[in-house]
Design a protein around this motif. Structure first.
Motif, PDB file in Angstrom:
ATOM      1  N   GLU A  35       0.852  -1.185   0.000  1.00  0.00           N
ATOM      2  CA  GLU A  35       0.000   0.000   0.000  1.00  0.00           C
ATOM      3  C   GLU A  35       0.882   1.228   0.000  1.00  0.00           C
ATOM      4  N   THR A  36       0.341   2.320  -0.547  1.00  0.00           N
ATOM      5  CA  THR A  36       1.085   3.566  -0.679  1.00  0.00           C
ATOM      6  C   THR A  36       0.328   4.665   0.044  1.00  0.00           C
ATOM      7  N   GLU A  37       0.997   5.296   0.991  1.00  0.00           N
ATOM      8  CA  GLU A  37       0.380   6.419   1.691  1.00  0.00           C
ATOM      9  C   GLU A  37       0.100   7.537   0.684  1.00  0.00           C
ATOM     10  N   THR A  84      -7.624   9.119  12.466  1.00  0.00           N
ATOM     11  CA  THR A  84      -6.439   9.370  13.293  1.00  0.00           C
ATOM     12  C   THR A  84      -6.772   9.507  14.775  1.00  0.00           C
ATOM     13  N   SER A  89      -9.724   1.684  11.018  1.00  0.00           N
ATOM     14  CA  SER A  89      -9.602   1.863   9.575  1.00  0.00           C
ATOM     15  C   SER A  89     -10.606   0.998   8.835  1.00  0.00           C
ATOM     16  N   ARG A 127      -6.094   9.460   7.626  1.00  0.00           N
ATOM     17  CA  ARG A 127      -4.942   9.155   6.768  1.00  0.00           C
ATOM     18  C   ARG A 127      -5.458   8.206   5.703  1.00  0.00           C
ATOM     19  N   ALA A 129      -4.363   5.412   2.446  1.00  0.00           N
ATOM     20  CA  ALA A 129      -3.341   4.616   1.766  1.00  0.00           C
ATOM     21  C   ALA A 129      -3.986   3.895   0.601  1.00  0.00           C
TER      22      ALA A 129
END
Length: 133
Positions: A35-37, A84, A89, A127, A129
């Protein structure tokens, strides 16, 4: 020699099968970790009054599904959205464009909002991702 070969062959097949299982297990671990933030900010959620309306992707909005609207991500993208404040999530599928409210980065469905504990407040700092295929 034949007796030795007869005993050795099943052992070799067992070792080969075990090695294949390890490779499959390791491959699935890689998928989970891929996964990519993509940043974060304020999220809001769609109200139930929009149920049944067409989304930008053409499908009907269902507040019970784990879907979201993002301005630029391709339709079908899977995104992990993390509140956050509490660390909860949820994974949502992008099927719409938006949000159009100033300062918001993503709109999620009511079901997704419940999953991360923001359904009462209406907004939360999150956040995000992007999950790889």
């Amino acid at each position: 020699m034949r007796v030795f070969s007869a005993m050795l062959m099943p052992l070799l097949l067992t070792v080969s099968a075990a090695a294949q299982e390890v490779e499959v297990t390791n491959a699935s671990i890689v998928e989970i970790d891929a996964e990519t933030e993509i940043g974060g900010g304020m999220a809001s959620y769609y109200g139930r009054e929009l149920a049944g309306n067409r989304t930008a992707s053409g499908e009907r909005f269902d507040p019970g599904q784990l879907t979201a609207a993002h301005r630029t991500l391709p339709f079908g993208s899977m995104v992990r959205v993390t509140n956050t404040a509490n660390g909860d999530s949820v994974i949502v599928r992008i099927n719409d464009r938006g949000p159009f409210a100033h300062g918001r980065v993503i709109d999620i469905s009511h079901a997704a909002a419940r999953e991360i504990g923001m359904h009462r407040s209406g907004t939360a700092r999150v956040r995000m991702a992007l999950l790889d295929d």
